[in-house]
Design a protein around this motif. Structure first.
Motif, PDB file in Angstrom:
ATOM      1  N   PRO A  17     -28.275  52.176  42.333  1.00 45.00           N
ATOM      2  CA  PRO A  17     -29.394  52.509  41.452  1.00 45.00           C
ATOM      3  C   PRO A  17     -30.654  52.937  42.199  1.00 45.00           C
ATOM      4  O   PRO A  17     -31.415  53.758  41.707  1.00 45.00           O
ATOM      5  CB  PRO A  17     -29.627  51.224  40.663  1.00 45.00           C
ATOM      6  N   TRP A  21     -32.940  56.289  41.360  1.00 49.32           N
ATOM      7  CA  TRP A  21     -34.353  56.226  40.977  1.00 49.32           C
ATOM      8  C   TRP A  21     -35.244  56.960  41.969  1.00 49.32           C
ATOM      9  O   TRP A  21     -36.261  57.533  41.577  1.00 49.32           O
ATOM     10  CB  TRP A  21     -34.807  54.779  40.795  1.00 49.32           C
ATOM     11  N   PRO A  54     -35.246  56.054  29.774  1.00 48.48           N
ATOM     12  CA  PRO A  54     -34.220  55.123  29.276  1.00 48.48           C
ATOM     13  C   PRO A  54     -32.827  55.748  29.234  1.00 48.48           C
ATOM     14  O   PRO A  54     -31.828  55.052  29.423  1.00 48.48           O
ATOM     15  CB  PRO A  54     -34.709  54.770  27.876  1.00 48.48           C
ATOM     16  N   THR A  57     -31.329  55.303  32.502  1.00 53.60           N
ATOM     17  CA  THR A  57     -30.929  53.903  32.650  1.00 53.60           C
ATOM     18  C   THR A  57     -29.527  53.684  32.105  1.00 53.60           C
ATOM     19  O   THR A  57     -28.745  52.923  32.679  1.00 53.60           O
ATOM     20  CB  THR A  57     -31.947  52.985  31.947  1.00 53.60           C
ATOM     21  N   VAL A  78     -29.590  46.845  39.662  1.00 52.95           N
ATOM     22  CA  VAL A  78     -29.895  47.770  38.566  1.00 52.95           C
ATOM     23  C   VAL A  78     -31.177  47.346  37.867  1.00 52.95           C
ATOM     24  O   VAL A  78     -32.051  48.181  37.592  1.00 52.95           O
ATOM     25  CB  VAL A  78     -28.712  47.856  37.569  1.00 52.95           C
ATOM     26  N   TRP A  79     -31.330  46.065  37.585  1.00 52.29           N
ATOM     27  CA  TRP A  79     -32.532  45.580  36.906  1.00 52.29           C
ATOM     28  C   TRP A  79     -33.784  45.838  37.746  1.00 52.29           C
ATOM     29  O   TRP A  79     -34.763  46.399  37.248  1.00 52.29           O
ATOM     30  CB  TRP A  79     -32.406  44.081  36.601  1.00 52.29           C
ATOM     31  N   THR A  82     -34.443  49.600  38.317  1.00 52.86           N
ATOM     32  CA  THR A  82     -34.825  50.273  37.072  1.00 52.86           C
ATOM     33  C   THR A  82     -36.239  49.906  36.659  1.00 52.86           C
ATOM     34  O   THR A  82     -37.003  50.784  36.242  1.00 52.86           O
ATOM     35  CB  THR A  82     -33.832  49.939  35.947  1.00 52.86           C
ATOM     36  N   ALA A  86     -38.510  53.020  36.706  1.00 49.48           N
ATOM     37  CA  ALA A  86     -39.023  53.470  35.415  1.00 49.48           C
ATOM     38  C   ALA A  86     -40.548  53.391  35.397  1.00 49.48           C
ATOM     39  O   ALA A  86     -41.212  54.308  34.894  1.00 49.48           O
ATOM     40  CB  ALA A  86     -38.438  52.634  34.285  1.00 49.48           C
ATOM     41  N   THR A 115     -36.649  51.144  27.968  1.00 45.57           N
ATOM     42  CA  THR A 115     -35.905  50.897  29.205  1.00 45.57           C
ATOM     43  C   THR A 115     -35.438  49.447  29.274  1.00 45.57           C
ATOM     44  O   THR A 115     -34.272  49.180  29.611  1.00 45.57           O
ATOM     45  CB  THR A 115     -36.770  51.245  30.425  1.00 45.57           C
ATOM     46  N   LEU A 119     -31.629  48.041  29.290  1.00 42.78           N
ATOM     47  CA  LEU A 119     -31.164  47.104  30.307  1.00 42.78           C
ATOM     48  C   LEU A 119     -30.494  45.878  29.682  1.00 42.78           C
ATOM     49  O   LEU A 119     -29.449  45.425  30.159  1.00 42.78           O
ATOM     50  CB  LEU A 119     -32.321  46.664  31.197  1.00 42.78           C
TER      51      LEU A 119
END
Length: 134
Positions: A17, A21, A54, A57, A78-79, A82, A86, A115, A119
């Motif tokens: 991820p 990003w 989003p 995501t 990922v969390w 993101t 984001a 977003t 998630l």
């Protein structure tokens, strides 16, 4: 000397991820620079980032279907990636919008709320779909 297996291990960790990003942030920076002098098309695209971010995501949860991606700690990665990605992507995109006003702040908040919602839903899906059966 690195062996082929250790190189593949590092590659499986790097593909994740954070890389996506970083790419998205780079694209948003380029869009922001291209919006000078302001263009209505780019302004609309920058304002639409509150829905596009989003959407990106959602694509991150496809990493569980890629066999060479390291799955340990992937949900946490990922969390974290993101939330940071984001935030920085939306912040850079909204600051490049030529007509600053209260609506642009609302677009940022809406993008972040969407977003976090994606998630949560994606995490639940991954936990149910890839649950280890005993």
């Amino acid at each position: 000397m690195y062996t082929t297996q250790s190189r593949l291990r590092w590659l499986s960790i790097l593909v994740g991820p954070e890389l996506l990003w970083l790419l998205i942030y780079g694209i948003v920076v380029l869009l922001g620079r291209a919006n000078y002098p302001p263009s209505q098309l780019l302004n609309d695209l920058l304002e639409g980032l509150s829905v596009l971010i989003p959407g990106v995501t959602v694509l991150l949860f496809l990493l569980w279907y890629v066999p060479d991606v390291e799955k340990r700690w992937l949900l946490l990665r990922v969390w974290v990636a993101t939330l940071f990605g984001a935030h920085f992507g939306l912040e850079k995109g909204m600051s490049a919008y030529s007509d600053q006003g209260p609506g642009i702040g609302s677009a940022y908040i809406a993008g972040m709320v969407l977003t976090v919602f994606v998630l949560i839903v994606g995490s639940l899906f991954i936990q149910i779909r890839f649950r280890r059966r005993s």
